[in-house]
Design a protein around this motif. Structure first.
Motif, PDB file in Angstrom:
ATOM      1  N   ALA A   1     -46.933  32.976 -23.979  1.00  0.00           N
ATOM      2  CA  ALA A   1     -45.681  32.351 -24.409  1.00  0.00           C
ATOM      3  C   ALA A   1     -44.524  32.985 -23.644  1.00  0.00           C
ATOM      4  O   ALA A   1     -44.658  34.079 -23.084  1.00  0.00           O
ATOM      5  CB  ALA A   1     -45.483  32.522 -25.918  1.00  0.00           C
ATOM      6  N   ARG A   2     -43.388  32.292 -23.625  1.00  0.00           N
ATOM      7  CA  ARG A   2     -42.225  32.793 -22.888  1.00  0.00           C
ATOM      8  C   ARG A   2     -41.072  33.057 -23.842  1.00  0.00           C
ATOM      9  O   ARG A   2     -40.803  32.259 -24.747  1.00  0.00           O
ATOM     10  CB  ARG A   2     -41.781  31.773 -21.840  1.00  0.00           C
ATOM     11  CG  ARG A   2     -42.780  31.597 -20.715  1.00  0.00           C
ATOM     12  CD  ARG A   2     -42.335  30.565 -19.710  1.00  0.00           C
ATOM     13  NE  ARG A   2     -42.395  29.203 -20.256  1.00  0.00           N
ATOM     14  CZ  ARG A   2     -41.350  28.441 -20.492  1.00  0.00           C
ATOM     15  NH1 ARG A   2     -40.126  28.887 -20.258  1.00  0.00           N
ATOM     16  NH2 ARG A   2     -41.506  27.221 -20.954  1.00  0.00           N
ATOM     17  N   ALA A   3     -40.392  34.164 -23.643  1.00  0.00           N
ATOM     18  CA  ALA A   3     -39.186  34.474 -24.407  1.00  0.00           C
ATOM     19  C   ALA A   3     -37.985  33.837 -23.720  1.00  0.00           C
ATOM     20  O   ALA A   3     -37.754  34.057 -22.524  1.00  0.00           O
ATOM     21  CB  ALA A   3     -39.000  35.989 -24.501  1.00  0.00           C
ATOM     22  N   VAL A   4     -37.248  33.035 -24.466  1.00  0.00           N
ATOM     23  CA  VAL A   4     -36.086  32.324 -23.926  1.00  0.00           C
ATOM     24  C   VAL A   4     -34.978  32.322 -24.976  1.00  0.00           C
ATOM     25  O   VAL A   4     -35.149  32.849 -26.075  1.00  0.00           O
ATOM     26  CB  VAL A   4     -36.448  30.865 -23.538  1.00  0.00           C
ATOM     27  CG1 VAL A   4     -37.536  30.827 -22.470  1.00  0.00           C
ATOM     28  CG2 VAL A   4     -36.882  30.069 -24.762  1.00  0.00           C
ATOM     29  N   THR A   5     -33.857  31.726 -24.643  1.00  0.00           N
ATOM     30  CA  THR A   5     -32.794  31.562 -25.629  1.00  0.00           C
ATOM     31  C   THR A   5     -33.113  30.367 -26.529  1.00  0.00           C
ATOM     32  O   THR A   5     -33.955  29.517 -26.196  1.00  0.00           O
ATOM     33  CB  THR A   5     -31.444  31.315 -24.958  1.00  0.00           C
ATOM     34  OG1 THR A   5     -31.490  30.044 -24.275  1.00  0.00           O
ATOM     35  CG2 THR A   5     -31.108  32.418 -23.953  1.00  0.00           C
ATOM     36  N   THR A   6     -32.428  30.285 -27.658  1.00  0.00           N
ATOM     37  CA  THR A   6     -32.656  29.152 -28.562  1.00  0.00           C
ATOM     38  C   THR A   6     -32.257  27.846 -27.905  1.00  0.00           C
ATOM     39  O   THR A   6     -32.921  26.818 -28.088  1.00  0.00           O
ATOM     40  CB  THR A   6     -31.879  29.361 -29.876  1.00  0.00           C
ATOM     41  OG1 THR A   6     -32.378  30.546 -30.526  1.00  0.00           O
ATOM     42  CG2 THR A   6     -32.056  28.182 -30.816  1.00  0.00           C
ATOM     43  N   GLU A   7     -31.214  27.859 -27.118  1.00  0.00           N
ATOM     44  CA  GLU A   7     -30.808  26.645 -26.404  1.00  0.00           C
ATOM     45  C   GLU A   7     -31.908  26.193 -25.444  1.00  0.00           C
ATOM     46  O   GLU A   7     -32.174  24.997 -25.295  1.00  0.00           O
ATOM     47  CB  GLU A   7     -29.502  26.883 -25.643  1.00  0.00           C
ATOM     48  CG  GLU A   7     -28.273  27.046 -26.527  1.00  0.00           C
ATOM     49  CD  GLU A   7     -28.209  28.389 -27.238  1.00  0.00           C
ATOM     50  OE1 GLU A   7     -28.956  29.321 -26.848  1.00  0.00           O
ATOM     51  OE2 GLU A   7     -27.429  28.502 -28.203  1.00  0.00           O
TER      52      GLU A   7
END
Length: 233
Positions: free
Chosen positions: A70-76
Motif C-alpha cells: 500500500a502507499r502512504a499519501v495525503t487524504t486529497e
C-alpha cells in the motif's frame, strides 16, 4: 430484503472479472483497522492508498511495515485515487474533514462510536437510526455505506477465507444507494468474507456495537436473519 440480499450476494460472488478501476481502494485512517484493511486489500489485488491525519511522510513507515504494497499519501490524493474509500478514523474525528471532500465517492463507514475513546457525543450516542446517518448528513454528496465495522482488526486478519470455504464469516453492508451497496459487497467478497445486504443505511444500526452482530462472527444466513430481526423489532 432477504431475497434482495441473496441476489446481491450472488452478484458479488459471481463477478469473476473486474474493471481495473474497481480494484483501486482508498483508506482514510492509518490506525490498526485502516492498516489491517489495507493489508487484506493488497493481498486481494487492490491498488491501495492510505492517508492519516497529517502529511504522508508521517505514516509512510507504518504503512510500509503493516501494509506492505500500500502507499502512504495525503487524504486529497486518496480521494483522487479511488472511487471506493474506507473511512476508518476514530468516529469523533470525521467532522474534521470537509463536507464535500468525498463528493460522488462511495464512502464505507467502518467507524463505531465508543465513548471511552470518542468522549461523550450526544448526537452520536442518541442517533436513533445509527451513526452512519450522522456521517451521511456531514458528507451529503458522498454515497455512504455502513460496512467493515462489525469485526475487530484482529478478526479481519484471522477470518479471511476463499470463496466457498467452510466457516466463512459474513460482513454486512447497509446503504441507501443500491449501486454503492453492490460495489461494497464486491469489496467484502474479495477481502475474503461473505457479503450480506443489510438494507438501507438506517439499518446499519444493527451492525453497530449495540446491535447483536458486533464482535460476533456469523455466516451469511445467520447474519441476514439477525439484520432482518433488527428491522422487524
Amino acid at each position: 430484503m432477504r431475497s434482495e440480499s441473496i441476489e446481491l450476494a450472488a452478484e458479488a460472488t459471481g463477478a469473476a472479472g473486474a474493471d481495473p478501476g474497481d480494484l483501486r481502494l482508498g483508506i482514510v485512517g492509518a490506525g490498526k483497522m485502516g492498516t489491517t484493511i489495507a493489508r487484506a486489500a493488497v493481498a486481494a489485488g487492490y491498488d491501495v492508498a492510505v492517508s492519516g491525519s497529517g502529511p504522508a511522510d508521517d505514516i509512510a513507515l507504518t504503512v510500509d511495515v503493516l501494509a506492505p504494497g500500500a502507499r502512504a499519501v495525503t487524504t486529497e490524493e486518496v480521494v483522487r485515487h479511488a472511487d471506493i474509500i474506507v473511512l476508518a478514523v476514530p468516529v469523533h474525528r470525521f467532522r474534521e474533514l470537509p463536507r464535500e471532500l468525498f463528493a460522488g465517492k462511495i464512502l464505507v463507514d467502518a467507524m463505531n462510536y465508543w465513548e471511552p475513546v470518542d468522549g461523550v457525543d450526544a448526537e452520536l450516542a442518541a442517533a436513533p437510526d445509527g451513526t452512519s446517518m450522522i456521517v451521511q448528513a456531514h458528507f451529503p454528496s458522498a454515497r455512504v455505506v455502513k460496512s467493515l465495522n462489525q469485526l475487530g482488526y484482529h478478526e479481519i486478519d484471522e477470518h479471511q477465507r476463499p470463496r466457498g470455504a467452510p466457516g466463512r464469516v459474513a460482513i454486512g453492508a447497509a446503504g441507501d444507494d443500491r449501486l454503492a451497496v453492490r460495489a461494497v459487497m464486491r469489496l467484502v467478497e474479495r477481502l475474503g468474507f461473505d457479503p450480506v445486504d443489510a438494507g438501507p443505511l438506517a439499518s446499519g444500526a444493527a451492525l453497530e456495537p449495540d446491535g447483536s452482530p458486533f464482535a460476533v462472527t456469523y455466516d451469511a444466513g445467520e447474519l441476514a436473519e439477525l439484520v432482518a430481526g433488527h428491522a422487524r423489532g
